[in-house]
Scaffold this active site. Structure first.
Site, PDB file in Angstrom:
ATOM      1  N   HIS A  30      23.741  26.508  35.737  1.00  0.00           N
ATOM      2  CA  HIS A  30      22.514  26.901  35.020  1.00  0.00           C
ATOM      3  C   HIS A  30      21.347  25.956  35.295  1.00  0.00           C
ATOM      4  O   HIS A  30      20.208  26.259  34.933  1.00  0.00           O
ATOM      5  CB  HIS A  30      22.771  26.941  33.511  1.00  0.00           C
ATOM      6  CG  HIS A  30      23.768  27.988  33.100  1.00  0.00           C
ATOM      7  ND1 HIS A  30      23.636  29.307  33.459  1.00  0.00           N
ATOM      8  CD2 HIS A  30      24.919  27.898  32.373  1.00  0.00           C
ATOM      9  CE1 HIS A  30      24.663  29.996  32.965  1.00  0.00           C
ATOM     10  NE2 HIS A  30      25.458  29.162  32.313  1.00  0.00           N
ATOM     11  N   HIS A  73      59.450  55.575  64.426  1.00  0.00           N
ATOM     12  CA  HIS A  73      59.395  57.009  64.750  1.00  0.00           C
ATOM     13  C   HIS A  73      60.754  57.694  64.626  1.00  0.00           C
ATOM     14  O   HIS A  73      60.827  58.919  64.656  1.00  0.00           O
ATOM     15  CB  HIS A  73      58.891  57.219  66.186  1.00  0.00           C
ATOM     16  CG  HIS A  73      57.482  56.778  66.395  1.00  0.00           C
ATOM     17  ND1 HIS A  73      56.438  57.246  65.636  1.00  0.00           N
ATOM     18  CD2 HIS A  73      56.941  55.892  67.282  1.00  0.00           C
ATOM     19  CE1 HIS A  73      55.309  56.677  66.048  1.00  0.00           C
ATOM     20  NE2 HIS A  73      55.586  55.848  67.031  1.00  0.00           N
TER      21      HIS A  73
HETATM   22 ZN   LIG Z   1      29.806  30.347  31.632  1.00  0.00          ZN
HETATM   23 ZN   LIG Z   2      52.893  52.485  68.022  1.00  0.00          ZN
END
Ligand SMILES: [Zn+2]
Ligand SMILES: [Zn+2]
Length: 592
Positions: A139, A562
């Site tokens: 801040h 696969h």
């Molecule tokens: Zn804070």
């Molecule tokens: Zn592949």
């Protein structure tokens, strides 16, 4: 204090930072207990034993002047700390600040410690770090202390990274529940720093009640698009809301920006139970946020403590952050479902207003965002915002935190906090187990002429790991053949038996097999090789599930994904990954 060479994570703090406290309100919530509770929790978990300790030394004036002006520095150095009435008057000039006789030195140590930690990170003494410092900083602006903050630790650290280490792009992520307006002012007109802040806003009703904390303030000049405010217009927001913001705004922009360094203004006042933030984020969420940031800037992530006023969740949240910096696993995140509508609206407004500056935000834009922008601006116009015109000449000195909870609400919050802390799956520190490797030269045996799925593939992977010394940092586990029962977890008996016949078939018989249409070839070695690939994966699964390693890489062929249950397909014979999944269900009862 233990120090550790070659540590991944550095940290800094100093006992003097525990002496800074409010002389006229001993119960002030920005209390030394905040820092000591974090230190206690991290010690309890033995986290510091695994870190590099970086000493905090007082910052020199020149470094303070990287951001703050000389008159402020002079004034603070001469604060009338010996006379409480004069001191009160001194502090009343500023909003929400207190000082005592240790404050100035503590603030200098907070900046100095942060800069020392930056040095350690930028010179590769550690990869990341946590500056456990107070007073906080985000801040504070060039000419004003504000909101418990003296010097702006994160701004000075970013400026030093640019000046001293020639950083071209610094990301500051400010997840404190308050807007770090002091940080925004510092870099509003530059693209060398990308400032991103999520903060409670409520259309301007929430402190610091500034118009410039809203989403439409995106920087100016070279800095246009490099100031990102993500205002939260509702309390009670949860893990899901923050993760939604993270995945839809913060990470896309951060990765597109590609910073040289990440600084985090880490306030924990958005954590469950904090009376300032009134949000419901569980402590383990901070491990996740930190984890994703580590993919940026070659892992150079420096976290700086800002706010956080629920002692229990503050300490737990900071500990989760440190664990994540150290590379410990994150917890399974609770309550990650649908985000709140107000959060969706804010994200849509931010994306709309920033899309010209960030390519990654130009997806999934909603037409409603224009309406939501107008709605948000209208709601803001109904609130009385803080401006220079309505600024009081003197601020009230009493702490502004009002805890407005019924006894029943308090009880429920306490229960939730307790649950969130107990939920932590690793109460004990989890040491980094090794990464496992499995590789067997026998998997080179299956070879079909000049086929692209060739033995050289895994040889290249293996050599690549070795030439980078990665094999030295891993633990090898043995290979093995899968059993028939294991293969049958996924594949049919008929397919298994048929593939097994390839072991003894003649060249002519192998060529006659109908494999071309499915992109598979056969030799006498393929069956054995495929069993070895699948079995080695299962050895890896066993090793990980019995904590012999935290993760692993199976360098195997032929590949698997696969392959169907009843036939081989596309270079794949047995489906290695599917067999692993079934094996995990069967032998380890894994549900997901
Ligand atoms: Zn804070
Ligand atoms: Zn592949």
């Amino acid at each position: 204090m233990s120090t550790k060479a070659n540590a991944i994570t550095g940290y800094t703090y100093d006992d003097l930072m525990l002496k800074h406290e409010c002389p006229w309100a001993k119960d002030h919530h920005e209390s030394p207990r905040r820092l000591s509770s974090i230190l206690d929790r991290c010690r309890e978990l033995n986290l510091f034993d695994r870190c590099l300790f970086v000493k905090s030394t007082p910052v020199n004036d020149n470094d303070i002047l990287l951001y703050h002006n000389e008159s402020l520095l002079k004034k603070l150095s001469k604060a009338p700390v010996q006379n409480i009435e004069q001191l009160k008057q001194f502090c009343q000039e500023y909003e929400d600040v207190y000082m005592n006789e240790y404050t100035f030195d503590a603030a200098k140590l907070a900046v100095g410690g942060s800069l020392n930690l930056l040095d350690s990170i930028m010179t590769n003494q550690c990869r990341n770090g946590f500056a456990l410092v107070r007073p906080p900083g985000h801040h504070a602006s060039s000419n004003e202390i504000n909101g418990f903050c003296l010097f702006n630790n994160v701004v000075i650290t970013a400026k030093a990274a640019i000046e001293k280490y020639n950083a071209q792009r610094v990301l500051i992520l400010d997840w404190d529940v308050h807007h770090g307006q002091g940080t925004q002012y510092a870099f509003y007109d530059t693209n060398k720093v990308l400032y991103i802040s999520t903060h409670r806003y409520e259309h301007g009703a929430y402190w610091p009640q500034l118009a410039e904390s809203d989403f439409d303030h995106i920087g100016e000049g070279d800095g246009r698009g490099f100031n990102v405010n993500i205002p939260l217009n509702k309390t009670g927001l949860k893990n899901a809301d923050y993760m939604y913001i993270f995945f839809n705004i913060i990470l896309p922009i951060a990765y597109e920006y590609d910073p040289d360094l990440v600084l985090v203004s880490a306030g924990y006042d958005l954590a469950l139970g904090c009376p300032e933030g009134e949000m419901k984020v569980t402590p383990d969420t901070f491990a996740h946020l930190t984890h994703y940031l580590k993919g940026l800037a070659n892992g150079k992530v420096m976290v700086l403590l800002e706010g956080g006023y629920c002692i229990d969740t503050l300490a737990e949240s900071a500990a989760w952050t440190l664990r994540s910096l150290l590379g410990d696993p994150c917890s399974p995140l609770q309550a990650c479902a649908n985000p709140d509508l107000t959060v969706k609206k804010t994200v849509a407004c931010c994306k709309n207003i920033l899309k010209d500056y960030w390519q990654s935000l130009r997806i999934d834009l909603t037409e409603k965002s224009q309406v939501w922008i107008e709605e948000a601006l209208h709601k803001r116009s109904l609130n009385e915002l803080a401006t220079n015109e309505n600024r009081p000449t003197q601020y009230d000195l009493t702490p502004t935190l009002i805890i407005d909870r019924t006894e029943e609400q308090s009880k429920k919050i306490q229960q939730n906090i307790k649950r969130a802390i107990e939920l932590a799956p690793h109460q004990k520190p989890l040491e980094r187990g090794p990464t496992l490797l499995v590789y067997d030269e026998l998997m080179r045996k299956f070879s079909v002429g000049n086929h692209c799925e060739r033995p050289g593939r895994i040889v290249a992977v293996w050599k690549g790991l070795k030439s980078r010394g990665l094999d030295q940092r891993c633990t090898m586990i043995p290979s093995r053949h899968a059993t028939k029962d294991e293969i049958l977890l996924v594949h049919t008996n008929r397919f298994y038996d048929d593939l097994e016949t390839t072991k003894t078939q003649t060249k002519k018989e192998l060529q006659k097999r109908e494999g071309v249409s499915r992109s598979v070839d056969y030799t006498n070695e393929v069956f054995d090789n495929a069993l070895l690939a699948a079995g080695s994966c299962l050895n890896m699964v066993d090793a990980i599930m019995t904590d012999k390693g935290r993760n692993g890489f199976a360098i195997i062929r032929p590949p698997g994904h696969h392959a169907h249950s009843g036939m081989d397909y596309g270079f794949c014979y047995f489906n290695n990954v599917a067999i692993c999944a079934r094996y995990l269900q069967k032998n380890y009862n894994l549900q997901r």
